[in-house]
Design an enzyme around this catalytic site. Structure first.
Site, PDB file in Angstrom:
ATOM      1  N   GLU A   1      -2.876  -4.543  -3.314  1.00 30.04           N
ATOM      2  CA  GLU A   1      -3.330  -5.435  -4.389  1.00 30.04           C
ATOM      3  C   GLU A   1      -3.325  -4.714  -5.739  1.00 30.04           C
ATOM      4  O   GLU A   1      -2.914  -5.264  -6.766  1.00 30.04           O
ATOM      5  CB  GLU A   1      -4.758  -5.931  -4.107  1.00 30.04           C
ATOM      6  CG  GLU A   1      -4.884  -6.733  -2.829  1.00 30.04           C
ATOM      7  CD  GLU A   1      -5.233  -5.865  -1.624  1.00 30.04           C
ATOM      8  OE1 GLU A   1      -4.728  -4.724  -1.511  1.00 30.04           O
ATOM      9  OE2 GLU A   1      -6.004  -6.342  -0.778  1.00 30.04           O
TER      10      GLU A   1
ATOM     11  N   GLU B   1       0.364   5.170   0.630  1.00 29.89           N
ATOM     12  CA  GLU B   1      -0.600   6.177   1.084  1.00 29.89           C
ATOM     13  C   GLU B   1      -0.205   7.574   0.624  1.00 29.89           C
ATOM     14  O   GLU B   1       0.900   7.803   0.103  1.00 29.89           O
ATOM     15  CB  GLU B   1      -0.721   6.105   2.615  1.00 29.89           C
ATOM     16  CG  GLU B   1      -1.228   4.745   3.052  1.00 29.89           C
ATOM     17  CD  GLU B   1      -1.550   4.649   4.531  1.00 29.89           C
ATOM     18  OE1 GLU B   1      -1.094   5.514   5.320  1.00 29.89           O
ATOM     19  OE2 GLU B   1      -2.273   3.704   4.900  1.00 29.89           O
TER      20      GLU B   1
ATOM     21  N   TYR C   1      -5.797  11.510   1.523  1.00 26.79           N
ATOM     22  CA  TYR C   1      -6.010  10.093   1.826  1.00 26.79           C
ATOM     23  C   TYR C   1      -6.615   9.286   0.674  1.00 26.79           C
ATOM     24  O   TYR C   1      -6.267   8.139   0.446  1.00 26.79           O
ATOM     25  CB  TYR C   1      -6.907   9.926   3.063  1.00 26.79           C
ATOM     26  CG  TYR C   1      -6.321  10.457   4.357  1.00 26.79           C
ATOM     27  CD1 TYR C   1      -5.025  10.966   4.427  1.00 26.79           C
ATOM     28  CD2 TYR C   1      -7.074  10.446   5.525  1.00 26.79           C
ATOM     29  CE1 TYR C   1      -4.505  11.457   5.618  1.00 26.79           C
ATOM     30  CE2 TYR C   1      -6.558  10.924   6.721  1.00 26.79           C
ATOM     31  CZ  TYR C   1      -5.274  11.436   6.755  1.00 26.79           C
ATOM     32  OH  TYR C   1      -4.766  11.907   7.930  1.00 26.79           O
TER      33      TYR C   1
ATOM     34  N   ASN D   1       0.854  -1.195   0.000  1.00 22.79           N
ATOM     35  CA  ASN D   1       0.000   0.000   0.000  1.00 22.79           C
ATOM     36  C   ASN D   1       0.889   1.244   0.000  1.00 22.79           C
ATOM     37  O   ASN D   1       1.935   1.286   0.652  1.00 22.79           O
ATOM     38  CB  ASN D   1      -1.000  -0.001   1.159  1.00 22.79           C
ATOM     39  CG  ASN D   1      -0.396  -0.210   2.529  1.00 22.79           C
ATOM     40  OD1 ASN D   1       0.640  -0.845   2.689  1.00 22.79           O
ATOM     41  ND2 ASN D   1      -1.044   0.340   3.538  1.00 22.79           N
TER      42      ASN D   1
ATOM     43  N   CYS E   1     -10.471  -3.282  -4.883  1.00 22.45           N
ATOM     44  CA  CYS E   1      -9.436  -4.220  -5.338  1.00 22.45           C
ATOM     45  C   CYS E   1     -10.054  -5.506  -5.877  1.00 22.45           C
ATOM     46  O   CYS E   1      -9.571  -6.066  -6.861  1.00 22.45           O
ATOM     47  CB  CYS E   1      -8.446  -4.517  -4.213  1.00 22.45           C
ATOM     48  SG  CYS E   1      -7.360  -3.105  -3.901  1.00 22.45           S
TER      49      CYS E   1
END
Ligand code: THU
Length: 140
Positions: free
Chosen positions: A58, A47, A51, A45, A98
């Site tokens: 994934e 970030e 946000y 992930n 995802c």
């Protein structure tokens, strides 16, 4: 998929998780995606201070695969836990976006593995996690 191949993919997901950029949630996710041609693409992930711009592990792995010419997905292993956790205590299921994203290139037969460790894992088909998926067929 045989047990050994599943274990290998989980190991790759653990490795991918070490690269997670998660200063906002503190929740680190790793994914390892196996394509039909036998290649493995790892993702974490990533970030963002805005946000909503965050990319899940994934989709990170999926984008790497597709951008390298791989459009047929066989399996994905996913590992997620708070960044500083000593152990992974819960399964990290892929989010809805995802699941939809993977279905574009994996279809309902794709294998989805969620793991706490090499031995503690659950194996699903994408069809089980995303029944009645929307696809190009839906628009005909
Ligand atoms: N996350 C993933 O990487 N995959 C998922 O399927 C669900 C959530 C990430 C996004 C964000 O960086 C953190 O986990 C908390 O939501």
């Amino acid at each position: 998929m045989n047990e050994e191949a599943i274990s290998e993919l989980i190991l790759n997901a653990f490795e991918a998780r070490t690269k997670s950029y998660c200063p906002y949630s503190g929740y680190a996710v790793g994914a390892a995606l196996l394509t039909e041609s036998g290649q493995v693409f790892m993702g974490c992930n990533v970030e963002n201070s805005s946000y909503g711009a965050t990319i899940c592990a994934e989709r990170c792995a999926a984008l790497k695969a597709v951008s390298e010419g791989e459009r047929s997905f066989k399996a994905i292993a996913i590992v997620g836990a708070p960044r500083d956790a000593k152990e992974v205590s819960d399964y990290a299921y892929p989010c809805g976006i995802c699941r939809q994203f993977l279905s574009e290139f994996g279809g309902s037969d794709m294998t989805v593995i969620v793991a706490k460790s090499i031995d503690d894992r659950k194996v699903f088909s994408l069809g089980e996690l995303l029944p009645e998926a929307f696809s190009s067929e839906s628009m005909k």
